[in-house]
Design a protein around this motif. Structure first.
Motif, mmCIF file in Angstrom:
data_model
loop_
_atom_site.group_PDB
_atom_site.id
_atom_site.type_symbol
_atom_site.label_atom_id
_atom_site.label_comp_id
_atom_site.label_asym_id
_atom_site.label_seq_id
_atom_site.Cartn_x
_atom_site.Cartn_y
_atom_site.Cartn_z
ATOM 1 N N UNK A 191 0.811 -1.235 0.000
ATOM 2 C CA UNK A 191 0.000 0.000 0.000
ATOM 3 C C UNK A 191 0.835 1.272 0.000
ATOM 4 N N UNK A 192 2.125 1.142 -0.153
ATOM 5 C CA UNK A 192 2.982 2.325 -0.105
ATOM 6 C C UNK A 192 2.551 3.386 -1.112
ATOM 7 N N UNK A 193 2.155 2.959 -2.296
ATOM 8 C CA UNK A 193 1.761 3.906 -3.341
ATOM 9 C C UNK A 193 0.247 4.067 -3.453
ATOM 10 N N UNK A 194 -0.469 3.529 -2.476
ATOM 11 C CA UNK A 194 -1.916 3.637 -2.527
ATOM 12 C C UNK A 194 -2.561 2.345 -2.998
ATOM 13 N N UNK A 195 -3.828 2.180 -2.671
ATOM 14 C CA UNK A 195 -4.525 0.944 -2.985
ATOM 15 C C UNK A 195 -4.727 0.758 -4.489
ATOM 16 N N UNK A 196 -4.894 1.856 -5.228
ATOM 17 C CA UNK A 196 -5.093 1.713 -6.668
ATOM 18 C C UNK A 196 -3.842 1.107 -7.315
ATOM 19 N N UNK A 197 -2.662 1.624 -6.946
ATOM 20 C CA UNK A 197 -1.417 1.086 -7.498
ATOM 21 C C UNK A 197 -1.235 -0.377 -7.090
ATOM 22 N N UNK A 198 -1.617 -0.711 -5.865
ATOM 23 C CA UNK A 198 -1.546 -2.098 -5.417
ATOM 24 C C UNK A 198 -2.456 -2.984 -6.257
ATOM 25 N N UNK A 199 -3.661 -2.502 -6.531
ATOM 26 C CA UNK A 199 -4.602 -3.297 -7.327
ATOM 27 C C UNK A 199 -4.100 -3.499 -8.753
ATOM 28 N N UNK A 200 -3.485 -2.464 -9.330
ATOM 29 C CA UNK A 200 -2.919 -2.604 -10.677
ATOM 30 C C UNK A 200 -1.793 -3.641 -10.671
ATOM 31 N N UNK A 201 -0.987 -3.606 -9.629
ATOM 32 C CA UNK A 201 0.112 -4.560 -9.501
ATOM 33 C C UNK A 201 -0.414 -5.988 -9.412
ATOM 34 N N UNK A 202 -1.386 -6.204 -8.535
ATOM 35 C CA UNK A 202 -1.940 -7.550 -8.372
ATOM 36 C C UNK A 202 -2.620 -8.016 -9.668
ATOM 37 N N UNK A 203 -3.305 -7.102 -10.345
ATOM 38 C CA UNK A 203 -3.963 -7.464 -11.606
ATOM 39 C C UNK A 203 -2.933 -7.898 -12.643
ATOM 40 N N UNK A 204 -1.797 -7.211 -12.693
ATOM 41 C CA UNK A 204 -0.717 -7.579 -13.613
ATOM 42 C C UNK A 204 -0.236 -8.999 -13.348
ATOM 43 N N UNK A 205 -0.053 -9.315 -12.078
ATOM 44 C CA UNK A 205 0.410 -10.656 -11.707
ATOM 45 C C UNK A 205 -0.625 -11.722 -12.072
ATOM 46 N N UNK A 206 -1.887 -11.436 -11.795
ATOM 47 C CA UNK A 206 -2.945 -12.401 -12.085
ATOM 48 C C UNK A 206 -3.074 -12.656 -13.582
ATOM 49 N N UNK A 207 -2.985 -11.610 -14.382
ATOM 50 C CA UNK A 207 -3.078 -11.763 -15.835
ATOM 51 C C UNK A 207 -1.885 -12.549 -16.384
ATOM 52 N N UNK A 208 -0.715 -12.315 -15.812
ATOM 53 C CA UNK A 208 0.481 -13.037 -16.258
ATOM 54 C C UNK A 208 0.349 -14.526 -15.962
#
Length: 329
Positions: A191-208
């Motif tokens: 959450x260092x960069x905010x929840x939106x950035x965290x969600x984008x990060x997790x979405x990237x991992x899930x799609x990969x």
């Protein structure tokens, strides 16, 4: 009344047995699951580099393990009176450079020795954000609290992760066709960069991971630890005090779902018997010197011998030593 959204676990998940050899790499969630597997007497190596968070660091670690790489003094740097490796967790750091190298290389040799015999890789991605050293241009696994000016921070793309792992897994599976890879995405929030950035990060991992499943059917699987915490356990009481890490209750729940969907029936029986032995040894006798307690310990030894006779790959060295010491007391 149905008061929560149930996460449907994927069909056809692999079923682990105690005869399997496992290697776990990834975030502290992987470390937590790995410790539980070790406690349940599975043959596994857990995070030989320490905790790794991003996919590229995990893939570098896997390549180094497979190649049997050896670290030298040139791979370390001195910062705040400690020697560090940019590929390793701070647990490996020390004021003694030779000690750091010995610890790193011992763990690497142990992992390399069984790599070609592995049945399962369990990989947990934590974040798609990476730090690249401006000096070397390489992604580091740990900044070791160096100034941020030494690094460039960026988010990996789905294609970048998939391309890297397509090459890696193609090579590994060519050498070990029986290998299965079980991915998870850590439910720990960055959450260092905010929840939106965290969600984008997790979405990237899930799609990969989804693309890797399509590229390697029958070899790549996904266990939804992330979804279990965010959907079934949708409540802050399932988080620790930092509101980022799962609470013990949450980890217990995810572990329970993992056990029932990814552990074989025979392994469940072994886990139950091993747990009974552990609980018996944890028992505090009123009179440890009594003949009655000695007979009790003797029964534990017989249980261990019976299990080892049937499953010789189970490691009960620690339990045997405890019994030996107590019987001599």
């Amino acid at each position: 009344m149905n008061l929560y959204t149930s996460v449907e676990l994927p069909a056809g998940l692999p079923r682990l047995t105690h005869a399997d050899r496992l290697l776990l790499l990834g975030s502290c969630f992987a470390a937590e699951m790995g410790e539980r597997l070790l406690s349940a007497k599975f043959r596994c190596d857990v995070n030989p580099y320490g905790v790794l968070y991003n996919p590229l660091s995990i893939s570098v670690a896997l390549r180094e393990i497979e190649a049997g790489r050896s670290y030298g003094a040139e791979d370390l740097f001195l910062f705040r009176e400690l020697w560090h490796s940019p590929m390793h967790h701070g647990d490996f750091s020390s004021a003694d450079k030779e000690k750091v190298l010995e610890t790193i290389n011992t763990r690497l040799q142990e992992a390399h020795a069984v790599f070609s015999q592995l049945d399962y890789l369990l990989l947990t991605f934590g974040t798609a954000w990476v730090y690249e050293s401006k000096e070397t241009g390489r992604v580091v696994s740990n900044c070791h609290k160096q100034p941020e000016t030494k690094f460039t921070r960026r988010k990996l793309s789905v294609d970048e992760i998939v391309l890297d792992y397509k090459e890696l897994l193609s090579d590994v599976l060519l050498r070990n066709p029986k290998l299965k890879i079980l991915f998870t995405v850590s439910p720990i929030r960055h959450v260092r960069d905010g929840l939106h950035a965290n969600n984008l990060s997790k979405a990237t991992l899930l799609l990969a991971v989804e693309q890797l499943q399509m590229l390697f059917p029958g070899h790549v699987f996904y266990f939804p630890a992330y979804e279990l915490l965010l959907d079934e356990l949708r409540d802050y009481r399932f988080y620790a005090e930092d509101m980022v890490h799962p609470s013990k209750l949450a980890v217990d729940y995810v572990w329970e779902r993992f056990v029932h969907s990814c552990i074989s029936a025979d392994a469940l029986q072994i886990m139950e018997e091993s747990e009974n032995i552990r609980k018996s040894l944890a028992h505090r006798p009123f009179h440890p010197e009594s003949d009655e307690y000695k007979r009790f310990l003797g029964q534990i030894v017989l249980k261990i011998e019976r299990l080892n006779g049937k499953y010789p790959y189970l490691d009960f060295k620690k339990e045997r030593e405890i019994c030996r010491i107590r019987l001599k007391a």
